[in-house]
Design a protein around this motif. Structure first.
Motif, short mmCIF file in Angstrom:
data_model
loop_
_atom_site.label_atom_id
_atom_site.label_comp_id
_atom_site.label_asym_id
_atom_site.label_seq_id
_atom_site.Cartn_x
_atom_site.Cartn_y
_atom_site.Cartn_z
N TRP A 21 0.85 -1.19 0.00
CA TRP A 21 0.00 0.00 0.00
C TRP A 21 0.89 1.24 0.00
CZ3 TRP A 21 -4.95 -0.46 -1.01
CH2 TRP A 21 -5.56 -1.69 -0.80
N SER A 24 -1.48 7.62 -1.79
CA SER A 24 -1.86 8.13 -3.11
C SER A 24 -1.95 9.64 -3.14
CB SER A 24 -3.21 7.53 -3.53
OG SER A 24 -4.23 8.00 -2.67
N GLN A 42 -3.10 3.41 -1.94
CA GLN A 42 -3.46 2.68 -3.16
C GLN A 42 -2.51 1.49 -3.29
OE1 GLN A 42 -4.01 5.08 -6.68
NE2 GLN A 42 -2.82 3.64 -7.87
N GLU A 44 -0.09 -1.06 -4.95
CA GLU A 44 0.82 -1.13 -6.10
C GLU A 44 1.53 -2.46 -6.06
OE1 GLU A 44 3.51 2.11 -6.56
OE2 GLU A 44 1.92 3.59 -6.64
N GLN A 57 -2.97 -1.19 -12.61
CA GLN A 57 -4.28 -0.71 -12.21
C GLN A 57 -5.15 -0.55 -13.45
OE1 GLN A 57 -5.35 -0.12 -9.06
NE2 GLN A 57 -3.38 -0.70 -8.20
#
Length: 104
Positions: A21, A24, A42, A44, A57
């Motif tokens: 995580w 973001s 977010q 990754e 994503q």
């Protein structure tokens, strides 16, 4: 477009959960005690998963294209409700009030 993946199948299955995580920088509505919606992180994937397997994503457009005419059935408890809300957001739709927070 990104380069084509170099690994497939079982070689990539082990990479699915590898990542972390990352902040973001986005802020979200934190009303009604819906802590999950306040998070500004977010997911990754690791560089190996991104580069070797092509994980990335999805945008709402690419998610809709990937689903095509498929249907999704989500059944369950509060975890399923949150998955439903996340799926709607991934497809560019806004979840009904209360669904995303699990307050319904």
């Amino acid at each position: 477009p990104p380069p084509p993946p170099r690994l497939y199948g079982a070689a990539c299955a082990s990479q699915v959960g590898r990542g972390g995580w990352v902040r973001s920088g986005k802020t979200r509505d934190c009303t009604k005690g819906a802590y999950a919606q306040c998070l500004t992180s977010q997911w990754e994937w690791s560089s190996a998963a991104s580069w070797e397997c092509g994980y990335r994503q999805l945008t709402p457009v690419s998610a809709k294209k990937a689903l095509g005419a498929s249907r999704i059935l989500i059944v369950g408890d509060n975890s399923a409700r949150l998955l439903y809300a996340a799926t709607l957001r991934a497809l560019g739709a806004k979840p009904p009030p209360g669904i995303a927070s699990g307050l319904v």
